[in-house]
Design a protein around this motif. Structure first.
Motif, PDB file in Angstrom:
ATOM      1  N   THR A   1      35.197  36.950  28.924  1.00  0.00           N
ATOM      2  CA  THR A   1      33.633  37.888  28.757  1.00  0.00           C
ATOM      3  C   THR A   1      34.073  38.554  29.713  1.00  0.00           C
ATOM      4  OG1 THR A   1      32.661  36.091  27.971  1.00  0.00           O
ATOM      5  CG2 THR A   1      31.254  38.137  28.667  1.00  0.00           C
ATOM      6  N   PRO A   2      33.986  40.112  29.967  1.00  0.00           N
ATOM      7  CA  PRO A   2      34.195  41.206  30.513  1.00  0.00           C
ATOM      8  C   PRO A   2      32.961  40.386  31.770  1.00  0.00           C
ATOM      9  CG  PRO A   2      34.198  42.472  28.588  1.00  0.00           C
ATOM     10  CD  PRO A   2      33.807  40.941  28.792  1.00  0.00           C
ATOM     11  N   ASN A   3      33.474  41.161  33.139  1.00  0.00           N
ATOM     12  CA  ASN A   3      32.864  40.722  34.307  1.00  0.00           C
ATOM     13  C   ASN A   3      32.643  42.124  35.308  1.00  0.00           C
ATOM     14  OD1 ASN A   3      31.075  39.621  36.364  1.00  0.00           O
ATOM     15  ND2 ASN A   3      32.443  37.695  36.823  1.00  0.00           N
ATOM     16  N   PRO A   4      31.872  42.533  35.300  1.00  0.00           N
ATOM     17  CA  PRO A   4      32.076  44.001  35.700  1.00  0.00           C
ATOM     18  C   PRO A   4      31.740  43.534  37.316  1.00  0.00           C
ATOM     19  CG  PRO A   4      30.866  43.839  33.356  1.00  0.00           C
ATOM     20  CD  PRO A   4      31.106  42.853  33.703  1.00  0.00           C
TER      21      PRO A   4
ATOM     22  N   ARG B   1      42.191  38.521  32.831  1.00  0.00           N
ATOM     23  CA  ARG B   1      40.567  39.090  33.066  1.00  0.00           C
ATOM     24  C   ARG B   1      41.404  39.440  34.258  1.00  0.00           C
ATOM     25  NH1 ARG B   1      34.846  36.652  32.605  1.00  0.00           N
ATOM     26  NH2 ARG B   1      36.217  35.060  34.100  1.00  0.00           N
ATOM     27  N   TYR B   2      41.750  39.184  35.352  1.00  0.00           N
ATOM     28  CA  TYR B   2      42.117  39.976  36.629  1.00  0.00           C
ATOM     29  C   TYR B   2      43.233  41.157  36.294  1.00  0.00           C
ATOM     30  CZ  TYR B   2      43.095  40.800  41.182  1.00  0.00           C
ATOM     31  OH  TYR B   2      43.565  41.089  42.045  1.00  0.00           O
ATOM     32  N   TYR B   3      44.218  40.030  35.035  1.00  0.00           N
ATOM     33  CA  TYR B   3      45.330  41.164  35.478  1.00  0.00           C
ATOM     34  C   TYR B   3      45.253  42.653  34.531  1.00  0.00           C
ATOM     35  CZ  TYR B   3      48.204  38.765  38.985  1.00  0.00           C
ATOM     36  OH  TYR B   3      48.177  38.265  40.250  1.00  0.00           O
ATOM     37  N   ASP B   4      44.757  42.444  33.830  1.00  0.00           N
ATOM     38  CA  ASP B   4      43.955  43.037  32.278  1.00  0.00           C
ATOM     39  C   ASP B   4      44.407  44.331  33.313  1.00  0.00           C
ATOM     40  OD1 ASP B   4      44.513  42.188  30.051  1.00  0.00           O
ATOM     41  OD2 ASP B   4      42.557  41.637  29.500  1.00  0.00           O
ATOM     42  N   TYR B   5      42.880  44.297  34.380  1.00  0.00           N
ATOM     43  CA  TYR B   5      42.396  45.531  35.210  1.00  0.00           C
ATOM     44  C   TYR B   5      43.925  46.275  35.296  1.00  0.00           C
ATOM     45  CZ  TYR B   5      37.206  43.655  35.797  1.00  0.00           C
ATOM     46  OH  TYR B   5      36.372  43.053  35.489  1.00  0.00           O
ATOM     47  N   TYR B   6      45.216  45.883  35.620  1.00  0.00           N
ATOM     48  CA  TYR B   6      46.043  46.180  36.213  1.00  0.00           C
ATOM     49  C   TYR B   6      47.497  46.388  35.169  1.00  0.00           C
ATOM     50  CZ  TYR B   6      43.756  45.079  41.360  1.00  0.00           C
ATOM     51  OH  TYR B   6      42.655  45.432  41.685  1.00  0.00           O
ATOM     52  N   GLY B   7      46.743  46.778  33.983  1.00  0.00           N
ATOM     53  CA  GLY B   7      47.557  46.848  33.183  1.00  0.00           C
ATOM     54  C   GLY B   7      48.515  45.520  33.287  1.00  0.00           C
ATOM     55  N   VAL B   8      48.308  44.259  33.603  1.00  0.00           N
ATOM     56  CA  VAL B   8      50.453  43.417  33.278  1.00  0.00           C
ATOM     57  C   VAL B   8      49.200  42.672  32.569  1.00  0.00           C
ATOM     58  CG1 VAL B   8      51.293  41.734  34.258  1.00  0.00           C
ATOM     59  CG2 VAL B   8      50.543  43.404  35.560  1.00  0.00           C
TER      60      VAL B   8
END
Ligand SMILES: [Zn+2]
Length: 338
Positions: A53-56, A94-101
């Motif tokens: 679940t996204p956690n903005p 969830r963390y690395y998706d922010y950076y496109g990995v």
């Protein structure tokens, strides 16, 4: 009063009865699961492991996004449920998706018979050295020979070495994630308990060149002490401590992956993912760190850099490896001298 409290009082009162050490299974052999290595499946079949679940409110600053992938292999120890496993793996994604990995796996989770990764009980280390090696624990007074230090490492890192030789060698272009109840075994020496409890993660990699603590600690390198080579980067995570510290595990497991990609600590910026302690849920990666990850993930077909002749690195607290080994060395020498 809970039974465990009673038991510890009994131990305090009756130390000669030998309660304490013998209750902890310090040294845990790892044998290969019949499902390993197994046939690689379709990553889509394992996507449910990574669902989050996204956690903005915990979004890190993103300077730029990489277009990369990293294959992982997932292991869980005693007491780690499939739900816990999915929650940690999803936090990593969830963390690395922010950076496109993009994190993915092509295999089922494998159970490993481990409670912990390392041992900091000097009596247990001393006993193991006496029974399993040709050197006496007394050799650790001052700095010992390579054989002496390696004998200590054989005990301290017994479980790590069991895991690496069973599941991480020879090296492949992927990162192993091992979720355990704790990194350091129960029953460390009394005055090490705070140090031992504070270890949320431990990573081993051959990629982190000339790391702060990996290459030069005292007279013997950590590579000599560990005496393992040609293995995939492997990250051990303390699920209990991470859950105690944080609502979501994302930054702890992401930090350890940062080490696996070759990042060292950033001692100055508390908002950086590689700051040595966790204090926020949105710690970020900076531009040069992103370049390092970009290179690490690109070199071998979008997977992980794996070279075999580089020094080992004590990833999660490479700046403390020397300190910890010194403490254990001195304690074991004292036990051996008794
Ligand atoms: Zn670290």
């Amino acid at each position: 009063m809970r039974p465990s409290t009673l038991a510890s009082i009994a131990c305090l009162a009756l130390p000669l009865l030998g309660c304490g050490d013998d209750k902890v299974d310090f040294f845990q052999p790892v044998t290969k699961d019949p499902g390993f290595p197994g046939t690689a499946g379709d990553p889509d079949a394992y996507q449910s492991l990574f669902r989050y679940t996204p956690n903005p409110s915990c979004a890190p600053d993103v300077i730029r996004k990489l277009e990369r992938r990293t294959e992982i292999r997932i292991f869980r120890g005693y007491g780690i449920t499939p739900d816990m496993t999915a929650r940690f793996v999803a936090g990593l994604k969830r963390y690395y998706d922010y950076y496109g990995v993009t994190m993915y796996t092509r295999h089922d989770v494998i159970e490993v018979p481990l409670d912990h990764a390392m041992v900091m009980n000097s009596s247990a280390i001393s006993d193991w050295m006496s029974k399993n090696t040709n050197v006496s624990p007394n050799c650790l007074a001052g700095y010992g020979s390579v054989d002496c230090e390696r004998a200590m490492g054989g005990a301290m890192f017994y479980n790590v070495k069991q895991f690496l030789s069973t599941y991480a060698e020879p090296a492949q272009d992927l990162i192993n994630v091992v979720l355990l109840k704790r990194v350091v075994a129960l029953d460390p020496d009394d005055d090490d308990s705070e140090l031992a409890w504070g270890v949320a993660g431990l990573g081993f990699s051959e990629d982190l060149l000339n790391s702060v603590g990996g290459s030069d600690i005292g007279t013997t390198s950590l590579a000599d002490i560990m005496d393992e080579s040609n293995f995939s980067p492997t990250v051990f995570i303390s699920v209990n401590l991470t859950d105690f510290l944080l609502k979501e595990p994302d930054v702890v497991i992401a930090h350890e992956f940062g080490h696996a990609y070759g990042l060292e600590h950033d001692q100055w910026d508390e908002g950086n993912l590689m700051y040595p302690t966790v204090n926020r849920c949105d710690q970020s990666l900076d531009s040069s760190q992103l370049s390092t990850i970009e290179q690490a993930t690109a070199k071998y077909g979008n997977s992980l850099l794996a070279t075999h002749d580089d020094p080992l690195a004590f990833l999660s607290f490479e700046d403390r490896a020397g300190e910890i080994l010194d403490i254990v060395r001195q304690r074991v020498a004292q036990v051996g001298a008794r």
